[in-house]
Write a protein that holds these residues in place. Structure first.
Motif: not given
Length: 657
Positions: A470, A502, A506
């Motif tokens: 991430a 996004q 996450r």
């Protein structure tokens, strides 16, 4: 002595006497002169002044006894004068124990021992001996000699024998004249001459075969007294002992039962008390006790006192122990001639008693004389209170009546018994926050924990990888947005910025899961479910239970009570709880609610649950789930009702129609 049928002659030495007695065994009692020769042999063998063989014959002069043989310079009148009063007293004792001895005096005023010996194979026949007082020290040995030849075969002839001719043997003169020669006994032959005292070995060695034969002879006796007398007399003869004593152990104290060649003795005499004290000393030891004691061995005062008081040269006592059981009996052997029993002989003696002692114990149990005396003593005193008849029945009736009267009017506290368990409503489940595997488990059931303590940790290696991915995506999308901004590609800037957000969302979710990987205690309490050994490395899914925690405060008791007792429990009744872990501590409680629905518990039948509050503050060692026994007060009840109400209720159910 010659063979039967020939005139008896004087026996010059012990060996010839032994041969003549052995010849009697091979002859017939019906032969002329048989019983005269036996009487003559007994007289020489036992160094007696006179010897008689008599058989009971009712209606015959002389107190019911017929003379069958004699070796005495006396006639029927002299026999009646010497034995008329003594014989009826000695005969029952001789028939029971094999021999009997009474001290007495001759018409000339000389002291003698009158001895009666039971003839084993002759019906109601006795050998009677008059032994001078000067033979007192050898009396045991002389009596045993007579008993060893008392088993000559045959029966006394039915018809009176002809007037026997007296043996031409020298009679002891009054005041201590000449006496028949001394004939001591040695093992291995019925009788043999004893070697001079100077040749005696310092230790007497006993053959195991001779001792086993002695045990077999004792086990043929039907009475305990005769059996023990046979053992001690035979052992005294085989060992050349001056005294052998046997005693039973009762409640750790030995009572002398038999002393060699004494068919009767005073149990309270000083001699017997010293013997019993010497026997007592052996009970605490497995090994035999000796006096004089070996070099370096402890001195035993009771043996020392007995030895000094009676002039023995050596005393030995041993407990007749069987395995690890307490010794049921003890044995004492005393010598007066410098000899003693060696360790091997004592081991043989112990082997003999290992064989004979169970038989002796059986005889003692069957006779039970002391129990009869105790029963008669109790019956005599109870009869003075309850009447002359049916003493035990009246005693039982009075006792039952007194108890029935007490049970009718007296009351006891009655309590209902049940099973209880500590319970609390303040519980919390700690479950898995995501799918994974338990990496670390730090607590088990029963552990105390505080708020915020880590209970267990899930494996976060996969989450750490997702965190790295991430963060990499955030950096990549940030670079794409910068590149698009430099070329004024505003649409691409918006797309790259949205993808960056996004990736950041996450990342936030992954970091939150990593934080939740550590299961922590929500409050101070105790772990009631969850085991470290079961959870470590176990796969779990989101929501699976890892641990269950409970607070110690707010504890109460849940009790199950049988259906038959539930009507006896009143609201707010008090009682006590005793936990299995601390049964000595009684915890007071009070009934707060009765759940009116029964639960079936197997063979226990229907059970009702009761909730009770504790009347004291919780202790630090209490834990939810602890169980124990509960007793709930049901008030005072009549004693008779307490003892019989369950039986009466069962009969009512069985007999109801």
């Amino acid at each position: 002595m010659n063979a039967p049928g020939h005139p008896p002659q004087f026996v010059p030495d012990a060996l010839a006497l032994v041969r003549e007695l052995q010849a009697l065994r091979r002859s017939s009692p019906s032969a002329p002169g048989y019983w005269d020769q036996m009487a003559a042999g007994l007289r020489f063998l036992c160094r007696a002044q006179s010897a008689w063989i008599v058989q009971r014959a009712e209606g015959v002069a002389g107190g019911g006894w017929r003379i069958s043989g004699r070796a005495a310079e006396a006639d029927q009148a002299s026999f009646d004068a010497a034995w008329g009063r003594e014989l009826e007293a000695l005969a029952p004792r001789a028939a029971d124990k094999g021999f009997a001895v009474n001290p007495g005096t001759t018409p000339d005023g000389l002291g003698v021992f009158r001895v009666a010996i039971r003839l084993e194979f002759a019906t109601e026949s006795l050998a009677l001996l008059e032994i001078p007082q000067r033979e007192r020290a050898s009396l045991n040995e002389l009596v045993l000699r007579a008993r060893l030849v008392a088993d000559l075969p045959g029966a006394v002839p039915a018809q009176p024998a002809a007037e026997p001719a007296a043996l031409p043997v020298p009679m002891p003169a009054a005041g201590g004249g000449s006496a028949p020669p001394r004939l001591p006994v040695v093992a291995g032959a019925p009788f043999a001459a004893e070697p001079p005292s100077s040749s005696l070995a310092p230790a007497a060695q006993l053959a195991l075969s001779d001792l086993l034969d002695l045990a077999a002879q004792a086990m043929r006796e039907p009475r305990l007294g005769a059996a023990t007398l046979t053992l001690v007399n035979g052992l005294a003869a085989l060992a050349g002992a001056a005294q052998v004593a046997f005693g039973w152990s009762d409640h750790g104290y030995v009572h002398a039962a038999t002393i060699s060649h004494l068919d009767q003795f005073n149990a309270g005499s000083e001699l017997v008390e010293m013997v019993e004290s010497a026997l007592d000393e052996s009970l605490e030891h497995d090994a035999p006790l000796r006096n004089p004691a070996p070099v370096g061995a402890p001195v035993h005062p009771a043996l020392d006192r007995l030895r000094d008081a009676l002039g023995f040269t050596g005393v030995c006592s041993l407990s007749l122990r069987r395995g690890l059981e307490p010794a049921p009996a003890a044995l004492l052997v005393a010598h007066a001639d410098g000899r003693t029993l060696d360790d091997a002989s004592l081991a043989h003696v112990r082997t003999m008693f290992d064989l004979a002692l169970p038989w002796l114990i059986g005889l003692r149990e069957r006779e039970k004389w002391w129990g009869a005396r105790l029963r008669d003593w109790a019956a005599l005193r109870l009869s003075a209170l309850l009447g002359p008849q049916h003493v035990w029945l009246k005693t039982a009736g009075v006792a039952f009546g007194l108890f029935a009267l007490y049970a009718t009017f007296a009351t006891w506290d009655y309590r209902v018994n049940g099973n209880g368990q500590l319970t609390t409503d303040s519980t919390r489940l700690v479950s898995a926050s995501f799918d994974g595997r338990v990496d670390t488990a730090l607590v088990s059931s029963g552990d105390m924990v505080h708020r915020g303590d880590v209970l267990g940790v899930l494996d976060t290696r996969e989450l750490r990888q997702q965190e790295t991915d991430a963060r990499a995506e955030i950096r990549r999308y940030a670079a794409e947005a910068d590149k698009a901004r430099a070329t004024a590609a505003w649409a691409e800037v918006e797309i790259a910025s949205a993808r960056q957000e996004q990736a950041q969302a996450r990342l936030a979710r992954v970091l939150d899961m990593i934080d939740q990987a550590s299961a922590r205690a929500p409050f101070d309490g105790v772990v009631v479910e969850g085991e470290r050994k079961d959870l470590l490395g176990a796969p779990v899914r989101k929501g699976d239970k890892l641990f269950k925690l409970a607070r110690i405060e707010g504890l109460y008791v849940v009790t199950t009570v049988p259906e038959r007792d539930i009507p006896l429990i009143a609201p707010n009744a008090t009682g006590e709880l005793a936990l299995v872990s601390r049964p000595d501590v009684k915890i007071p409680l009070r009934v707060s609610a009765v759940i009116p629905v029964a639960q079936t518990k197997g063979q226990e039948g229907n059970q009702f649950m009761i909730r009770a509050e504790l009347l004291q503050a919780p202790e630090s060692w209490w834990r939810p789930g602890m169980s124990g026994a509960v007793r709930i007060d049901a008030g005072r009840r009549n004693v008779a009702w307490i003892l019989t109400h369950r039986l009466i209720d069962r009969l009512r159910m069985l007999l109801w129609w």
